[in-house]
Each structure stands twice: as structure tokens, then as C-alpha cells.
Enzyme design. Structure first.
Site, PDB file in Angstrom:
ATOM      1  N   ALA A  52       4.650   5.879   0.967  1.00  0.00           N
ATOM      2  CA  ALA A  52       4.311   7.021   0.110  1.00  0.00           C
ATOM      3  C   ALA A  52       4.685   6.731  -1.335  1.00  0.00           C
ATOM      4  O   ALA A  52       3.918   7.008  -2.262  1.00  0.00           O
ATOM      5  CB  ALA A  52       5.015   8.281   0.606  1.00  0.00           C
ATOM      6  N   ASP A  53       5.865   6.168  -1.547  1.00  0.00           N
ATOM      7  CA  ASP A  53       6.268   5.784  -2.896  1.00  0.00           C
ATOM      8  C   ASP A  53       5.349   4.703  -3.462  1.00  0.00           C
ATOM      9  O   ASP A  53       4.902   4.778  -4.615  1.00  0.00           O
ATOM     10  CB  ASP A  53       7.706   5.252  -2.896  1.00  0.00           C
ATOM     11  N   LEU A  54       5.087   3.684  -2.673  1.00  0.00           N
ATOM     12  CA  LEU A  54       4.281   2.564  -3.157  1.00  0.00           C
ATOM     13  C   LEU A  54       2.846   2.996  -3.430  1.00  0.00           C
ATOM     14  O   LEU A  54       2.224   2.553  -4.401  1.00  0.00           O
ATOM     15  CB  LEU A  54       4.320   1.420  -2.137  1.00  0.00           C
TER      16      LEU A  54
END
Length: 392
Positions: A169-171
Site C-alpha cells: 500500500a505504501d509502495l
């Protein structure tokens, strides 16, 4: 030349999504100035073990902060806020991932900064975006994976939901942040104006849904947790062989016939298996037949057979395995740069190979405040004023 040569990025972000975005903007040529709070700096400087080198650098921090100059500013202080305004006045892009309303409280919101610099592109990455009922919730990768439907689709059919093994999700949000910045830079060529970019972890998870969303929109059978198996394509999953596991991906009828041939199975034209739809309907009995053959040979032997027949297959590598593969060096997917606290920094490479304007790494992640004096001098601060910043 690199494609973003001359572009100045002011990076107020921390943790992963924002720093990942700005690391690769820097790789494309942007001059990225990373702003960290005094004392502890970016939270990921303390996210370990593992820590490496004489200065105990956190591997997590090192993974997303190369190609940047690092400075220390207290954004809660008037002096730190004024420094950000001065830096933003000559910046092309500002990247931040504070919770909504935080920068506005400090007088550093888009409205205030764009009044000084109308060409400024302001990228905000948050958990849930600047609008909607979840706006003020804290956002983390695990939260977005859970709420975004990814965990429900990940794991074995009879097991609990699982997160993906990397912080996707962050990436993903960081990657869409890069896309947004490039989009806004192109738009600025046409309009002469910057703009505000609102990117959220949850929004970008939904952009991954593709056929899973289609099943919902058209009220079709929904995807479910299936381990490594594919909801629509069969065979397309991991299979146990004599000494380990292989994935096999049969994505066409031509491949299906070739696969049956190398396995010595005379089932290619059987009504139960002749089409992909038929195979999906008889998935369990087909997998039982395939498994009985595949388990008879080790992975290396099967890979030679499959490669010779152009059957898509692969070992399930560990991370160690893939970086030990000569492919990683040949494709420049391992980067080494000098680092003042650990001798040599090692990181992952830029995945797009451009013929005319290739990206390239320029510097290892900075030590905390390593470039404070240099950057503030460029912004017009006197030696006496800079000394005040350095003394805190």
C-alpha cells in the site's frame, strides 16, 4: 542529461510512501531536499533491527532515501516554518504525508505556499485522502491493505486473511505519487501553473483491483482467497516438485497443449480440460493429475524441460536468491554508492531502462542534517543565521 534535471523537490515526507516517491524523482534528476525534525529525524531511522555500519543506519531508512540532500528543521517553530516558505518559493514540487490540516495549522498549506509560488506542485500522500469520512484517521500500510480488500484476497483458501509480504500500500501510493508529479509537471508546461495532488493509500489500493472490482460492479462471482492459484486461469499456481516448489503459468490453449506434451499427459483434448473454462470447472481433479507427475522430478530438471518448451515457469525465490542471480547485476538492479557512515550503501536499481535519458543514482541516503548548512546558504541565509539553526 536526466529527465528531471533542474527540477527542485522539497521533501517533507517520512516513513515510506513519500520517501519512496522522492527517491525515484531524485533518480530521474530532481534535486531533492529532505527535511527532517531535529533529534530523531525520519521515524524509519529508528525502525530496526537491522542496523548497519559504524553509524548504525537503519536498513528501512536506507531503502527509500537515496538521491537526496538532508536538512534538519523544526516545522513546529516559526523559524523552521519560515525556512520552509523560503525553500518552497523556489521549489517546483513539495511532497508531504502529514495528516490533513497539519500543514495548514503551521501556515504551510497549499493555499499559502502557492500564493508565493504559483508554479508549485504540492503532493500530499495520506491514508484516506483530503475528503470523505475517514479523512482524519491515521493511515498505515497494514490499515490500507485491510480496508482496501487486499488482505481478504491474500492467503490460503482455508486460512485467515494475510497481508502481502511487502508494504504494497505504501509502495503503490508512492508510485502513484511519482505518476502524479510527472503529470503535474507536464500540465505546468501547458498552463504555467502548479497544482495540488491528493493521493491516498486507500485510493491507490482500489486502483489495483482490476478484475476483482469488475466482479463486484457486474455482480459476477467474487474472487476469493486461493493461495497462489488464479481465480480464472488454470493451471496457474505453485506446484510441489520433488525437492521444492515451482510456479507454472499456462495462459493460453497453445501453452496448455505444449504443457501436456512435456508432462506426457494425454489429456489436452479431453472435454474436461480442453478449454480454460473447462479446466477452471474441473480445477481440483486436474491439479491432482498434474501434481502426481510434477512431484517426480526436482526443480532444476523441470526448469530445463519447461525452458526448452517455452513453458512459463519459475522457482519461488527467496530475496537472497534473486539478488544472487546474475540477472540482477546484468539488469543493474543492485546499486552501490559511497556512504559517510557505512562505507558502501547498497540498494535496489531503477526499473525503467531509458535509451536517451536514463535515470541514475547519485548519492547515498544522507546522515541526519548532513546538508543543512549547504541548503540554507543556497536559500540566502547568512552564516550567523545558519549557526542558529545548527545550534537548535
Amino acid at each position: 542529461m536526466r529527465p528531471l534535471d533542474g527540477v527542485k523537490v522539497l521533501d517533507l515526507s517520512r516513513i515510506l510512501a513519500g520517501p519512496y516517491c522522492t527517491q525515484y524523482l531524485g533518480e530521474m534528476g530532481a534535486d531533492v531536499v529532505k527535511v527532517e525534525p531535529p533529534g530523531h529525524g525520519d521515524d524509519t531511522r529508528n525502525w530496526g533491527p537491522p542496523f548497519v555500519g559504524e553509524t548504525d543506519e537503519a536498513v528501512y531508512y536506507l531503502a527509500a532515501n537515496r538521491n537526496k540532500r538532508g536538512i534538519v528543521l523544526d516545522l513546529k517553530s516559526e523559524r523552521g516554518q519560515e525556512a520552509v516558505r523560503r525553500l518552497a518559493a523556489s521549489a517546483d514540487v513539495l511532497v508531504e504525508n502529514f495528516r490533513p490540516g497539519t500543514l495548514e495549522k503551521w501556515g504551510l498549506g497549499y493555499e499559502s505556499l502557492s500564493a508565493v509560488n504559483p508554479r508549485l506542485i504540492h503532493l500530499s500522500i495520506t491514508g484516506f485522502g483530503q475528503t470523505g469520512p475517514y479523512r482524519d484517521r491515521p493511515g498505515y500500510d497494514l490499515v490500507a491493505q485491510a480496508m482496501g480488500g487486499v488482505m481478504d484476497l491474500t492467503g490460503e483458501a482455508d486460512g485467515p486473511p494475510a497481508k502481502v509480504g511487502l508494504p504494497v500500500a505504501d509502495l503503490n501510493a508512492g508510485t502513484w505519487g511519482i505518476i502524479g508529479v510527472l503529470m503535474a509537471l507536464q500540465a505546468r508546461h501547458l498552463t504555467g501553473r502548479g497544482q495540488y495532488l491528493d493521493v491516498s493509500l486507500l485510493d491507490t489500493q482500489l486502483a489495483w483491483h482490476v478484475y476483482a472490482a469488475g466482479a463486484t460492479f457486474y455482480d459476477a462471482p467474487r474472487p476469493r482467497r486461493m493461495g497462489s492459484a488464479h481465480p480464472s486461469i488454470v493451471p496457474y499456481q505453485a506446484y510441489q516438485v520433488a525437492d521444492s516448489w515451482l510456479i507454472i503459468a499456462i495462459g493460453s490453449e497453445k501453452l496448455w497443449r505444449a504443457f501436456c506434451g512435456v508432462l506426457g499427459l494425454g489429456i489436452a483434448e479431453e472435454p474436461r480440460f480442453v478449454t480454460n473454462a473447462a479446466r477452471a470447472a474441473h480445477r481440483d481433479e486436474l491439479n491432482a493429475m498434474l501434481s502426481a507427475v510434477l512431484v517426480t522430478k526436482p526443480a532444476d530438471e523441470w526448469m530445463k524441460i519447461f525452458d526448452a518448451a517455452s513453458i512459463p515457469a519459475a522457482p519461488i525465490n527467496t530475496v537472497d536468491d534473486i539478488y544472487a542471480d546474475p540477472w540482477a547485476a546484468e539488469r543493474e538492479q543492485i546499486v552501490r554508492l559511497p556512504h559517510p557512515g557505512m562505507g558502501t550503501y547498497v540498494g535496489t536499481g531503477f526499473p525503467v531502462k531509458a535509451s536517451d535519458t536514463p535515470a541514475r543514482p547519485t548519492s547515498a541516503p544522507p546522515l541526519l542534517g548532513q546538508h543543512t548548512a549547504e541548503v540554507l546558504a543556497e536559500a540566502g541565509y547568512t552564516a550567523e543565521e545558519i549557526a542558529g539553526f545548527l545550534e537548535g
